[in-house]
Design an enzyme around this catalytic site. Structure first.
Site, PDB file in Angstrom:
ATOM      1  N   ASP A 134       0.869  -1.160   0.000  1.00 20.65           N
ATOM      2  CA  ASP A 134       0.000   0.000   0.000  1.00 20.65           C
ATOM      3  C   ASP A 134       0.919   1.226   0.000  1.00 20.65           C
ATOM      4  O   ASP A 134       1.739   1.383   0.904  1.00 20.65           O
ATOM      5  CB  ASP A 134      -0.844  -0.049   1.281  1.00 20.65           C
ATOM      6  N   ILE A 135       0.820   2.042  -1.028  1.00 21.91           N
ATOM      7  CA  ILE A 135       1.645   3.262  -1.045  1.00 21.91           C
ATOM      8  C   ILE A 135       0.949   4.279  -0.132  1.00 21.91           C
ATOM      9  O   ILE A 135      -0.249   4.517  -0.275  1.00 21.91           O
ATOM     10  CB  ILE A 135       1.799   3.806  -2.487  1.00 21.91           C
TER      11      ILE A 135
ATOM     12  N   HIS B  84       5.020  15.428 -14.561  1.00 21.00           N
ATOM     13  CA  HIS B  84       5.590  16.777 -14.631  1.00 21.00           C
ATOM     14  C   HIS B  84       5.472  17.459 -13.285  1.00 21.00           C
ATOM     15  O   HIS B  84       4.492  17.290 -12.553  1.00 21.00           O
ATOM     16  CB  HIS B  84       5.020  17.599 -15.789  1.00 21.00           C
TER      17      HIS B  84
ATOM     18  N   GLU C 214       6.432  21.199 -18.615  1.00 19.93           N
ATOM     19  CA  GLU C 214       5.368  20.484 -19.332  1.00 19.93           C
ATOM     20  C   GLU C 214       4.327  21.479 -19.808  1.00 19.93           C
ATOM     21  O   GLU C 214       3.798  21.384 -20.901  1.00 19.93           O
ATOM     22  CB  GLU C 214       4.723  19.436 -18.409  1.00 19.93           C
TER      23      GLU C 214
END
Ligand code: PHE
Ligand code: ZN
Ligand code: ZN
Ligand code: CA
Length: 472
Positions: free
Chosen positions: A33-34, A115, A161
């Protein structure tokens, strides 16, 4: 060199790099789990940077460089090899932060990017603090996991970006063609926590839809409905796509309006933009849907963990966990024994990663120094590789006489085997990786040892970092 008893038995295969085992078929890898808490803390930091810098993180303005420096410092501290790549734009200088994990087959690179810049109007927290914080947290979690990837993991945080995908274009344009050819997949995350979120998966990947399909089945497995969307190259995957590199990505929606069918599917508000603050000053820390963020970062983790182990046909080290403790010396001499002062964060020699390393010799006196660690190699191992990064500088000027040496050794009870000897003749101030087959020691507890020796004058410094012993 005096041959130790075992040397003749094990022969040259021991010191060759050909100890790598062929990749095994792809199999699903469990990813963690991040942490959404950590990811949200990164977003708070990006908001603070914007607040301290006239409310934006726009190319050419101080808030952007502060963002890039902050991301780079987090990755440096976690042990990544990082580069701040600068380039010029009509709005001033911009920067890409590139971070590579130092293990895995460098011929097969799996890239993940986002970005990092905002538009000038605001802090850019959903666009694209969200993707950047998620990719950053995934990279940090991977570093902390002790996983040994089959493939080389590289992370890109792109500048400019918003001025026309400039950072990612600059990066690929400046990559030699041999380096481009090593990139197996580029995954992009631009806007993943839109306040009225959708769950879109890029569908503009002419080089192959494998990763798109993996993302879809990941979300399906979590009972999250998705839609494919042809984003028509509207983000940084476009530069990679133009080179024929497979791409993938997710997106929670920007200025487009959520339909009632989509609101039925995903909740939220119909006939309203996915992100009503898109490119506006209100794209702040309050412009986030944390459920979307939480789900999306777990998808990023799933993709990184799985593609790290994907079989691209290369030869790779055994992929078990690193059995060496404190392998990059970042905790100082903890877990290592030998000559005191060898493990150092002295700024006179760069680390391969982080700040600490083992610096043997270099004093120009007749002396010897060593550092080592005891490690148990499981009896069930079918492959075992010891690897390290080494950098050698010397004041010796000869091209033919060995004066100062470092030996890579394995001590097995009363038997010491030298796997390799490097000397002043191997001078190379660019870190290079050396790999040794240590399967002969399966079922044993041995000491991996580095032994330096120096003669009376003209120093040679042997600097070792990022030691790994992995088994398969
Ligand atoms: N790249 C767009 C921006 O930063 C957002 C976007 C991402 C649009 C992906 C479409 C698909 O403004
Ligand atoms: Zn944008
Ligand atoms: Zn964006
Ligand atoms: Ca280190």
């Amino acid at each position: 060199m005096l041959k130790s008893p075992l040397y003749g038995v094990l022969g040259t295969a021991l010191v060759a790099t050909a100890v790598l085992v062929p990749g095994s078929p792809a199999q699903a890898v469990d990813s963690p789990d991040i942490s959404v808490t950590n990811t949200k803390a990164h977003l708070d930091q990006l908001q603070s940077i914007a607040t301290a810098n006239s409310g934006n993180r726009y190319t050419g303005r101080p808030g952007y460089l502060a963002s890039a420096n902050w991301v780079k410092s987090k990755l440096d501290a976690a042990g990544f090899t990082t580069t701040l790549q600068s380039f010029s734009t009509s709005a001033g200088t911009s920067y890409n932060v590139i971070a590579e994990w130092p293990q895995g087959d460098a011929n097969h690179v799996v890239m993940t990017g986002s970005h990092l810049d905002s538009v000038s109007a605001g802090p850019g927290i959903n666009d694209n603090g969200s993707g950047s914080a998620g990719v950053l947290e995934t990279a940090l979690a991977y570093a902390a996991s002790g996983q040994v990837p089959k493939n080389r993991l590289r992370f890109g945080f792109w500048g400019a970006e918003e001025l026309g995908l400039l950072g990612s274009k600059y990066y690929v344009n400046n990559l030699p063609s041999a380096e481009r050819a090593k990139i197996e997949l580029y995954m992009n995350y631009d806007m993943i926590a839109s306040p009225n979120p959708g769950y879109f998966i890029y569908d503009d990947n002419p080089a192959g839809n494998g990763a798109r399909d993996d993302l879809k089945s990941y979300f399906t497995g979590k009972s999250i409905q998705t839609e494919y969307i042809d984003v028509q190259g509207r983000s940084d995957h476009a530069a990679f796509r133009s080179l024929g590199i497979p791409t993938a990505g997710t997106f929670s929606g920007a200025e487009e309006i959520k339909t009632s069918a989509q609101a039925t599917k995903w909740g939220g508000t119909a006939n309203t933009a996915f992100d009503a603050c898109y490119h506006r000053s209100c794209d702040t820390i309050n412009n986030l849907n944390l459920t979307s963020l939480d789900r999306q970062i777990d998808a990023i983790g799933h993709m990184v963990w799985n593609y790290a182990q994907k079989d691209y046909g290369g030869t790779v080290p055994p992929t078990g966990p690193n059995l060496i403790q404190n392998p990059g010396f970042e905790s100082g001499a903890v877990n290592w024994t030998g000559t005191s002062g060898v493990v150092t964060n002295s700024s006179s020699k760069p680390a391969h990663a982080g700040t600490y390393k083992a610096w043997l010799q270099g004093n120009g006196n007749t002396s010897t120094e060593n550092i080592g660690q005891s490690v148990a190699i499981p009896s069930t191992a079918t492959a075992a590789a010891l690897s390290l990064w080494i950098r050698i500088d010397t004041a010796e000027t000869t091209s033919s006489t060995v004066y100062d040496t470092v030996k890579v050794q394995v001590v097995d009870g009363s038997t010491t085997t030298t796997l390799a000897t490097y000397s002043n003749l191997n001078k190379n101030t660019t870190y290079t990786q050396k790999t040794f087959d240590v399967l002969a020691y399966k079922g044993k507890t041995v000491t991996v040892k580095f032994l330096g020796n120096e003669d009376s004058s003209l120093q040679t410094s042997f600097v070792i970092d990022d030691v790994a012993l992995t088994t398969g």
